[in-house]
Write a protein that holds these residues in place. Structure first.
Motif, mmCIF file in Angstrom:
data_model
loop_
_atom_site.group_PDB
_atom_site.id
_atom_site.type_symbol
_atom_site.label_atom_id
_atom_site.label_comp_id
_atom_site.label_asym_id
_atom_site.label_seq_id
_atom_site.Cartn_x
_atom_site.Cartn_y
_atom_site.Cartn_z
ATOM 1 N N ASN A 206 45.212 4.102 -106.782
ATOM 2 C CA ASN A 206 45.125 4.252 -108.233
ATOM 3 C C ASN A 206 46.449 3.905 -108.910
ATOM 4 O O ASN A 206 46.482 3.211 -109.934
ATOM 5 C CB ASN A 206 44.726 5.680 -108.596
ATOM 6 C CG ASN A 206 43.280 5.997 -108.253
ATOM 7 O OD1 ASN A 206 42.454 5.103 -108.075
ATOM 8 N ND2 ASN A 206 42.962 7.277 -108.159
ATOM 9 N N TRP A 265 38.654 4.365 -111.135
ATOM 10 C CA TRP A 265 39.593 5.076 -110.286
ATOM 11 C C TRP A 265 38.819 5.688 -109.127
ATOM 12 O O TRP A 265 37.630 6.002 -109.260
ATOM 13 C CB TRP A 265 40.323 6.168 -111.066
ATOM 14 C CG TRP A 265 41.000 5.716 -112.321
ATOM 15 C CD1 TRP A 265 40.731 6.122 -113.597
ATOM 16 C CD2 TRP A 265 42.080 4.770 -112.446
ATOM 17 N NE1 TRP A 265 41.559 5.501 -114.506
ATOM 18 C CE2 TRP A 265 42.398 4.660 -113.826
ATOM 19 C CE3 TRP A 265 42.796 4.014 -111.533
ATOM 20 C CZ2 TRP A 265 43.401 3.826 -114.304
ATOM 21 C CZ3 TRP A 265 43.796 3.173 -112.010
ATOM 22 C CH2 TRP A 265 44.093 3.089 -113.365
ATOM 23 N N TRP A 369 46.888 7.836 -113.752
ATOM 24 C CA TRP A 369 45.534 7.322 -113.923
ATOM 25 C C TRP A 369 44.597 8.319 -114.610
ATOM 26 O O TRP A 369 43.497 7.960 -114.987
ATOM 27 C CB TRP A 369 44.941 6.870 -112.595
ATOM 28 C CG TRP A 369 45.006 7.898 -111.500
ATOM 29 C CD1 TRP A 369 44.036 8.794 -111.143
ATOM 30 C CD2 TRP A 369 46.103 8.132 -110.620
ATOM 31 N NE1 TRP A 369 44.459 9.573 -110.100
ATOM 32 C CE2 TRP A 369 45.715 9.180 -109.752
ATOM 33 C CE3 TRP A 369 47.371 7.554 -110.473
ATOM 34 C CZ2 TRP A 369 46.570 9.672 -108.761
ATOM 35 C CZ3 TRP A 369 48.199 8.043 -109.483
ATOM 36 C CH2 TRP A 369 47.810 9.089 -108.646
#
Length: 490
Positions: A206, A265, A369
């Motif tokens: 990520n 993600w 993220w």
């Protein structure tokens, strides 16, 4: 380009059996992630560099077999085009002087290889896309002799059902077609490998996705293709289009491309391998004799060769890797964002920025993220590919900002903290991140130097376009050998 395969014709039965085997391997991998011990005691890194071959006039040299025979080193391998080779650098940790040792090793290996290549009238060039490529170099006849490449090309074209279309609009416009995947050979890159534990993989992947745009902007080095000035990092759209197995109708239906930024993600490395199996039909359905369930039940480590081979035909910009060394499994992130070049010291500076920044972001109190949408990261990636070091991107807590300002004010200090956490010496940290800092301050990277040098030759000196690109390529090669960072090039 991945695992070796023999020439063969695939039947419907082969594809059915491969689908069953890869699903079995996915189940075994899931159990291994839950129960097995993976090798992750010491953070190990690796580097692969794809190289172009040119002749004394700066034109592509279709001599990779002769060059590899002259080099006679197993660390050098073929790549897709006859004007390509690749070097694999032995994995190592970054602690202490690991980065400067990388630089010395790569320089020594490439200097030796270049000297040997000259014995067969070829020279090595580290550059994202070779500016002197012409349409005559983009034909099936220039694919390397390794059977894997011809087989992969045949399977991509068969899946697509029509010629590959290349259409890129930048400073100029390019529109052409190809009856093979040879345009992919124009894309020469640096791949950075980072070994992590399975439990940490999602965070590192990520983070790698989130910062990919900044890597691309800082390291852009591919502004020309087939005589046209396009994106600052033309590798990105070219690679996406050159291996696209989808017809226009399948694109309209939302079928995923094989060169893929992704769409979300993740929470585990399993997410990515499961997507591979769910979304992508096999291009190379080659079956191995191993029964992974039996191997695992016996207390040994399965190679999961089908799962790995299939993964090698899905070209994520950050790819998950499962591998086995000495009967010990491990996983790693393969960062495939960067173009090759311009120099070895620039390459190691790019690596220092990536390894340090991704470490810092993973260890931050609040994951980056969780503060931005995945679509924002993808939009950043495209913007950086188009406009390079002059691009603006979205960043959480900042908004839309110029990449150089973001890197100078926020990301370079984080990268320095990450390198400290990895045990990198202060001298190495300051040397390599200092190069990134100067790129930001001068606004000069490989792409801007190529554009400026070409324009001075073509527009100011009045040189023919093809001759200007060739002269620029030879100037580039001379400066590449100096190993002076690109921001210092005149």
């Amino acid at each position: 380009m991945g695992q070796e395969v023999d020439p063969q014709i695939f039947t419907r039965e082969d594809r059915t059996a491969f689908r069953a085997k890869i699903r079995q391997s996915l189940d075994v991998f899931s159990r291994m992630l839950r129960d097995a011990t993976f090798d992750a005691a010491r953070p190990m890194t690796g580097v692969e560099i794809e190289l172009n071959l040119i002749d004394v006039d700066g034109m592509p040299a279709l001599r990779n077999e002769a060059v590899l025979e002259a080099i006679a080193d197993d660390d050098f391998q073929t790549e897709l085009g006859q004007f390509n080779i690749e070097i694999n650098i032995d994995p190592r940790g970054l602690d202490g002087d690991g980065l400067s040792l990388y630089e010395k090793t790569i320089r020594d290996d490439l200097n030796h290889a270049d000297a040997r290549a000259q014995s067969v009238d070829a020279h090595l060039l580290m550059i994202g896309i070779l500016p002197t490529l012409k349409p005559g170099h983009m034909t099936p006849s220039t694919i390397s002799a390794n059977p894997r490449y011809a087989l992969l090309s045949e399977q991509v074209l068969a899946a697509r059902g029509e010629d590959i279309a290349i259409s890129i609009s930048g400073a100029e416009r390019l529109s052409t077609t190809s009856e093979s995947i040879i345009p992919e050979a124009a894309c020469t890159s640096v791949q950075l490998h980072l070994q992590v534990s399975p439990s940490d993989f999602a965070a590192y992947w990520n983070a790698s996705q989130a910062i990919a745009s900044t890597q691309l902007a800082l390291g852009a080095n591919s502004p020309f293709l087939l005589g046209k000035q396009l994106w600052h990092e033309t590798r990105i759209p070219l690679f996406e289009q050159a291996t696209d197995t989808r017809s226009d109708e399948l694109k309209a239906q939302g079928v995923r491309p094989r060169v893929w930024f992704g769409e979300r993600w993740i929470t585990s490395i399993f997410d990515l391998f499961e997507e591979n199996v769910r979304y992508f039909p096999a291009l190379l359905p080659v079956l191995d004799d191993e029964d992974p369930e039996q191997v695992l039940a016996a207390g040994d480590t399965p190679s999961l060769s089908e799962l790995r081979l299939h993964n090698g035909t899905i070209y994520r910009w950050n790819r998950p890797i499962y591998d086995v060394i000495g009967d010990r499994p491990h996983v790693r992130v393969e960062n495939r964002v960067l173009p090759a070049g311009p120099t070895v010291i620039d390459t190691v500076a790019n690596a220092a920025y990536y390894f340090g920044l991704v470490k810092a972001i993973v260890e931050a109190d609040r994951p980056l993220w969780t503060q931005m949408s995945f679509s924002a990261a993808e939009e950043n990636f495209t913007a950086a590919a188009k406009d390079g070091i002059g691009s603006s991107i979205y960043w959480p807590g900042v908004g839309t900002v110029g990449v150089t300002e973001l890197v100078l004010r926020k990301l370079l200090p984080m990268a320095a903290d990450g390198l400290d956490a990895l045990g990198v010496s202060s001298a190495d940290r300051d040397t390599y991140l200092g190069i990134i800092e100067q790129r930001c301050l001068t606004g000069r990277n490989g792409a801007t130097w190529q554009i400026d040098r070409f324009r001075s030759l073509y527009e100011q000196a009045g040189t023919d376009r093809a001759d200007a690109l060739r002269a620029m390529t030879l100037d580039y090669r001379e400066r590449m050998h100096s190993n002076e960072p690109v921001h210092t090039w005149d």
